[in-house]
Design an enzyme around this catalytic site. Structure first.
Site, PDB file in Angstrom:
ATOM      1  CE1 TYR A 145      41.357  43.925  30.483  1.00 33.29           C
ATOM      2  CE2 TYR A 145      39.004  44.375  31.074  1.00 33.29           C
ATOM      3  CZ  TYR A 145      39.946  44.132  30.284  1.00 33.29           C
ATOM      4  OH  TYR A 145      39.518  43.272  29.235  1.00 33.29           O
ATOM      5  CG  ASP A 240      39.200  52.834  32.001  1.00 31.03           C
ATOM      6  OD1 ASP A 240      37.864  53.029  32.211  1.00 31.03           O
ATOM      7  OD2 ASP A 240      39.953  51.985  31.665  1.00 31.03           O
ATOM      8  CE  LYS A 273      32.690  46.637  33.149  1.00 27.38           C
ATOM      9  NZ  LYS A 273      34.175  46.803  33.236  1.00 27.38           N
TER      10      LYS A 273
HETATM   11  C1  LIG Z   1      35.241  46.633  32.129  1.00 32.14           C
HETATM   12  C2  LIG Z   1      36.188  47.643  31.957  1.00 32.14           C
HETATM   13  C3  LIG Z   1      37.048  47.921  30.619  1.00 32.14           C
HETATM   14  C4  LIG Z   1      36.509  47.317  29.398  1.00 32.14           C
HETATM   15  O1  LIG Z   1      35.048  47.476  28.992  1.00 32.14           O
HETATM   16  P1  LIG Z   1      34.496  46.232  28.233  1.00 32.14           P
HETATM   17  O2  LIG Z   1      33.138  46.906  27.796  1.00 32.14           O
HETATM   18  O3  LIG Z   1      34.494  45.068  28.951  1.00 32.14           O
HETATM   19  O4  LIG Z   1      35.257  46.270  27.144  1.00 32.14           O
HETATM   20  C5  LIG Z   1      37.774  48.829  30.556  1.00 32.14           C
HETATM   21  N1  LIG Z   1      38.317  49.738  31.786  1.00 32.14           N
HETATM   22  C6  LIG Z   1      37.545  49.286  32.927  1.00 32.14           C
HETATM   23  C7  LIG Z   1      38.036  50.228  34.230  1.00 32.14           C
HETATM   24  C8  LIG Z   1      36.700  48.409  33.203  1.00 32.14           C
HETATM   25  O5  LIG Z   1      36.255  48.072  34.313  1.00 32.14           O
END
Ligand SMILES: *Cc1c(COP(=O)(O)O)cnc(C)c1O
Length: 433
Positions: A145, A240, A273
């Site tokens: 994601y 990511d 995060k």
């Molecule tokens: C949480 C998450 C996102 C999205 O971040 P948001 O601040 O919720 O938009 C993207 N990539 C990864 C791997 C994530 O865990």
């Protein structure tokens, strides 16, 4: 007379004015059933719901709360920043300090730009990769994601030569026609994709330890091959690390892979995060030559009214300074392992098929004997058994993620007693399974 259920009352009230009663879908408990808990406050490793029930929190706002809730030094930094002003729409020193701090911890980057959410960071990283390479196509992996930008809401097409299909209504097929979705940890498929499309690929985006299909590591051979193929074909390797950054290690998952793949580094990194410590803050960064394509220096546009917000950067900076202290991650990893080893032993003694993995303060467990390597295997989990475990743990005051495809998080505030309580609760639930 039974007490009224405030969680249920709030959920019913919320459902009248907010779609599904929540502002982010997984909070609705749709995967596990039942009533979502409305949280009234949190401190350290604990959260309290609207009924006053206390939970040991293994979600930590889906990762950011690595110090636990309400760490006094972070609260103080935020309070001080509040008095200085909420937002200016002009640059501030704290943005510079946070950028410098991030770059010190992740040497694969020369420059970063701060934004407000992981979605925004990943979306812009794709635009920047396309702008910098002059190419359109990208690779992503099933089960990873990267936020909800249109081009990333896509599942695998029917064959390798075909591109993906949207996973959300409202995303026209044309928007995902350049997104190639491959199976995680499948080296042969990766090689075939590069052989077919290598010269048209702007980037490959991957969660190095995938936390949005529970907890699945990219294998070393897979990550090594991804790096080699990107270099060979002039595509950017984008990690990511929104979830893994400053969570699995101070230098992120890339530092974990660099220990096993000599010279390993991504071309671009997406963060979020933990760097906001619970405030809306995210970032993406790369080498200078790539980042200079961004406006106002270059032709790739990106902007944000609240980007680098003064209160959010204060929270992020205070968090990063505390987690940079020597020994922080060793202690966090030891806590996490005490939990995972305890759960594994409890499951084993009850004869429940179970596997578990962790890195730093992030973990995942599966109700299956072997750790899965890809999304299809994760989704073979017996969801009824998982839901039973989830609700029984919740009743025992332990809050795990309400879906079998989500990772878990331990904070520095979790005590040995919290972990012992969790393992004890699991023991009696496993015995009844
Ligand atoms: C949480 C998450 C996102 C999205 O971040 P948001 O601040 O919720 O938009 C993207 N990539 C990864 C791997 C994530 O865990």
């Amino acid at each position: 007379m039974t007490q009224p259920d405030r969680n249920l009352e709030l959920f019913q009230r919320a459902s009248r004015v907010i779609p599904g009663g929540v502002n982010s879908p997984v909070r609705a408990f749709k995967a596990v059933g039942g009533t979502p808990r409305f949280i009234s406050r949190a401190q350290g490793a604990y959260m309290w719901d609207a009924n006053g029930q206390r939970y040991v929190d293994y979600i930590g706002s889906w990762g950011p709360m690595i110090l636990g809730h309400g760490h006094p030094e972070v609260v103080e930094a935020v309070q001080q920043a509040l008095h200085e002003g909420f937002s200016f729409g002009a640059p501030t020193e704290r943005e510079v300090a946070l950028a410098e701090e991030i770059l010190k911890l992740m040497p694969s980057m020369d420059m970063v730009r701060l934004v407000s959410s992981g979605t925004e960071a990943a979306m812009t990283a794709i635009r920047l990769a396309r702008g910098a390479t002059g190419r359109s196509k990208l690779i992503k992996f099933e089960g990873c994601y990267h936020g909800h930008a249109d081009a990333l809401l896509v599942k695998a097409g029917s064959g390798l030569a075909t591109f993906g299909n949207p996973t959300s209504a409202g995303v026209p097929p044309e928007v995902v026609q350049h997104t190639l979705v491959l199976e995680y940890n499948n080296v042969a498929q990766l090689e075939e994709a590069f052989a077919l499309h290598g010269k048209e690929l702007a980037c490959l985006m991957i969660e190095p330890i995938a936390g949005n299909m529970n907890f699945v590591r990219a294998s070393i051979p897979f990550m090594r091959r991804a790096r080699e193929l990107c270099t060979e074909h002039g595509a950017l390797l984008v990690l990511d690390e929104v979830m893994t950054g400053f969570r699995v290690a101070l230098g992120g998952a890339q530092s974990v892979y660099a220990r096993q793949i000599p010279g390993f580094a991504p071309d671009m990194t997406v963060m979020g995060k933990v760097i906001g410590g619970g405030m809306p803050l995210a970032a993406f960064g790369a080498k200078r030559a790539v980042m200079e394509h961004l406006a106002p220096l270059g032709t790739v546009y990106q902007a944000g009214t609240l980007s680098g917000n003064p209160v959010a950067t204060a929270c992020g900076l205070a968090t990063l300074r505390l987690i940079s202290r020597p020994g922080f991650y060793d202690a966090l990893a030891a806590k996490t392992q005490a939990l995972t080893h305890g759960l594994l032993a409890a499951a084993k003694s009850a004869g429940v098929p179970f596997s578990v993995d962790s890195e730093g303060g992030m973990f995942g467990f599966f109700l299956m004997p072997d750790l899965p390597q890809n999304y299809a295997t994760v989704m073979q989990t017996d969801s009824k058994r998982f839901n039973h475990l989830f609700h029984s743990m919740l009743d025992a005051g332990v809050y795990f993620a309400p879906a079998l495809y989500e990772a878990g998080f331990v904070s520095a505030a979790h005590t040995d007693a919290d972990i012992a309580h969790t393992v004890d609760a699991a023991k009696s639930i496993f015995a009844s399974m």
